[in-house]
Design a protein around this motif. Sequence first.
Motif, mmCIF file in Angstrom:
data_model
loop_
_atom_site.group_PDB
_atom_site.id
_atom_site.type_symbol
_atom_site.label_atom_id
_atom_site.label_comp_id
_atom_site.label_asym_id
_atom_site.label_seq_id
_atom_site.Cartn_x
_atom_site.Cartn_y
_atom_site.Cartn_z
ATOM 1 N N GLY A 144 0.800 -1.214 0.000
ATOM 2 C CA GLY A 144 0.000 0.000 0.000
ATOM 3 C C GLY A 144 0.832 1.263 0.000
ATOM 4 N N SER A 145 0.157 2.366 -0.274
ATOM 5 C CA SER A 145 0.788 3.683 -0.350
ATOM 6 C C SER A 145 0.700 4.406 0.984
ATOM 7 N N THR A 146 1.775 5.101 1.327
ATOM 8 C CA THR A 146 1.756 5.919 2.539
ATOM 9 C C THR A 146 0.657 6.973 2.465
ATOM 10 N N ILE A 147 0.359 7.437 1.266
ATOM 11 C CA ILE A 147 -0.698 8.440 1.094
ATOM 12 C C ILE A 147 -2.052 7.855 1.487
ATOM 13 N N ASN A 148 -2.355 6.695 0.941
ATOM 14 C CA ASN A 148 -3.667 6.084 1.172
ATOM 15 C C ASN A 148 -3.847 5.631 2.616
ATOM 16 N N TRP A 149 -2.759 5.330 3.298
ATOM 17 C CA TRP A 149 -2.843 4.871 4.682
ATOM 18 C C TRP A 149 -2.755 6.021 5.685
ATOM 19 N N SER A 150 -2.418 7.214 5.212
ATOM 20 C CA SER A 150 -2.198 8.337 6.131
ATOM 21 C C SER A 150 -3.446 8.766 6.916
ATOM 22 N N PRO A 151 -4.679 8.594 6.389
ATOM 23 C CA PRO A 151 -5.829 8.955 7.232
ATOM 24 C C PRO A 151 -5.901 8.143 8.525
ATOM 25 N N VAL B 237 -3.019 6.488 9.747
ATOM 26 C CA VAL B 237 -1.695 6.582 10.378
ATOM 27 C C VAL B 237 -1.141 7.974 10.072
ATOM 28 N N PRO B 238 -1.461 8.966 10.895
ATOM 29 C CA PRO B 238 -1.074 10.349 10.596
ATOM 30 C C PRO B 238 0.422 10.551 10.381
ATOM 31 N N GLU B 239 1.229 9.713 11.017
ATOM 32 C CA GLU B 239 2.684 9.852 10.863
ATOM 33 C C GLU B 239 3.130 9.678 9.414
ATOM 34 N N LEU B 240 2.357 8.936 8.622
ATOM 35 C CA LEU B 240 2.736 8.701 7.225
ATOM 36 C C LEU B 240 2.571 9.943 6.354
ATOM 37 N N ASN B 241 1.910 10.964 6.883
ATOM 38 C CA ASN B 241 1.850 12.231 6.165
ATOM 39 C C ASN B 241 3.232 12.871 6.030
ATOM 40 N N LEU B 242 4.197 12.356 6.752
ATOM 41 C CA LEU B 242 5.577 12.842 6.624
ATOM 42 C C LEU B 242 6.006 12.890 5.166
ATOM 43 N N PHE B 243 5.681 11.840 4.422
ATOM 44 C CA PHE B 243 6.142 11.734 3.037
ATOM 45 C C PHE B 243 5.367 12.656 2.092
ATOM 46 N N PRO C 277 4.414 -3.904 9.365
ATOM 47 C CA PRO C 277 5.109 -3.493 8.136
ATOM 48 C C PRO C 277 6.377 -4.320 7.946
ATOM 49 N N LEU C 278 6.637 -4.700 6.711
ATOM 50 C CA LEU C 278 7.776 -5.581 6.435
ATOM 51 C C LEU C 278 8.873 -4.936 5.607
ATOM 52 N N ALA C 279 8.498 -4.105 4.641
ATOM 53 C CA ALA C 279 9.506 -3.587 3.710
ATOM 54 C C ALA C 279 8.965 -2.371 2.963
ATOM 55 N N TRP C 280 9.902 -1.629 2.361
ATOM 56 C CA TRP C 280 9.558 -0.452 1.563
ATOM 57 C C TRP C 280 9.568 -0.771 0.072
ATOM 58 N N ASP D 185 6.048 9.094 -2.798
ATOM 59 C CA ASP D 185 4.976 8.147 -2.474
ATOM 60 C C ASP D 185 5.568 6.761 -2.254
ATOM 61 N N PRO D 186 6.186 6.522 -1.094
ATOM 62 C CA PRO D 186 6.714 5.180 -0.823
ATOM 63 C C PRO D 186 5.584 4.162 -0.685
ATOM 64 N N LEU D 187 5.905 2.923 -0.977
ATOM 65 C CA LEU D 187 4.978 1.812 -0.779
ATOM 66 C C LEU D 187 5.435 0.999 0.420
ATOM 67 N N ILE D 188 4.496 0.327 1.048
ATOM 68 C CA ILE D 188 4.819 -0.495 2.206
ATOM 69 C C ILE D 188 4.205 -1.883 2.033
ATOM 70 N N PHE D 189 5.038 -2.908 2.195
ATOM 71 C CA PHE D 189 4.584 -4.299 2.228
ATOM 72 C C PHE D 189 4.182 -4.590 3.672
#
Length: 332
Positions: free
Chosen positions: A90-97, A99-105, A140-143, A236-240
């Motif tokens: 998934g995308s840090t953008i889509n998960w940011s609502p 997980v607010p910390e992901l708005n960093l990116f 989370p496992l990887a970027w 827009d990093p992705l996260i496994f």
Amino acid sequence: MKLTRFFAALAAATALTAAASAQAREYSVSTVLSDAFPWGQAAQKWADLVNERSEGRITLRVYPNAQLVAGDQTKEFSAMRSGLIDMAVGSTINWSPQVPELNLFSLPFLMQNSADLDAITGGKPGEMAFAAIDKRGIVPLAWGENGFRELSNSVRPIQTPADLAGLKIRVVGSPLFQDTFTALGANPTQMSWADAKPALTTGAVDGQENPLSVFDVARIDQVGQKHLTLWHYMADPLIFAVNQRVWKGLPEADRELLRQAAIDAGEWEIELSRSLEAKRLDDIRARGVEVAELTDAQRQAFSDATASVREQWTPKIGEELVEAARQAIAQP
């Protein structure tokens, strides 16, 4: 005696087959894009590596186009946390609502290039971002990487903040995007990716922002997007990742197999994505798209125009996390 041995052997074989079947597992993996894009290829690579390394015992079935959440990619994290989805790339953008910390990116103009992004994901701020995800029931496992997001529109070249005045720009469902484009004088319009291309086709919106891979593969130039600005305003990093309950139910050896396969798939996909950037840009230009590459001074003007957004969002993301990211970028 022979008959007894036969039935004993049959029972043993049946037991072994049942045990093997019990060990064989299939899990769902959600992605927003198909394997026509590096994002979808990352998920498929993960599935292929897991299948190969488990000798077929573990199957990851990839569901692209956010089909497990009816096309609404912002619901993916919640669906995985509740167990409706087992795993995701998934995308840090889509998960940011969630997980607010992901708005960093998504902080506008925090990073300039891939070296800055790698410093964040590969260092302390990356660990802090992963800890924030884990705290919310996802492991989370990887970027991976969807790329730096660039700006396109059908109206005019964009080289200064003033050029964005009044333009209707499609953005994802994150308030930070709304604030960023509002600060730049644009009219941000939130919609899912499934609705974006039709909106661009009809002129309901004037422009959009996405990585070059999306612009290229989805042929955004065919829906009037003839002006492209390379401004690298956010990454827009992705996260496994894996649902926590699924993760806890796995033997330690299978956890390690999944994690290492994710790391390897992520590294493979990042290298692939970056290696294709120059050719994608050449192809986009060849199709008649006017490409504006900003000077340092021009990019700084956009950065200055969004300084209030960075200031406003830093407390929401976490002062410590943002400072860790800035320090990581500043290190030689």
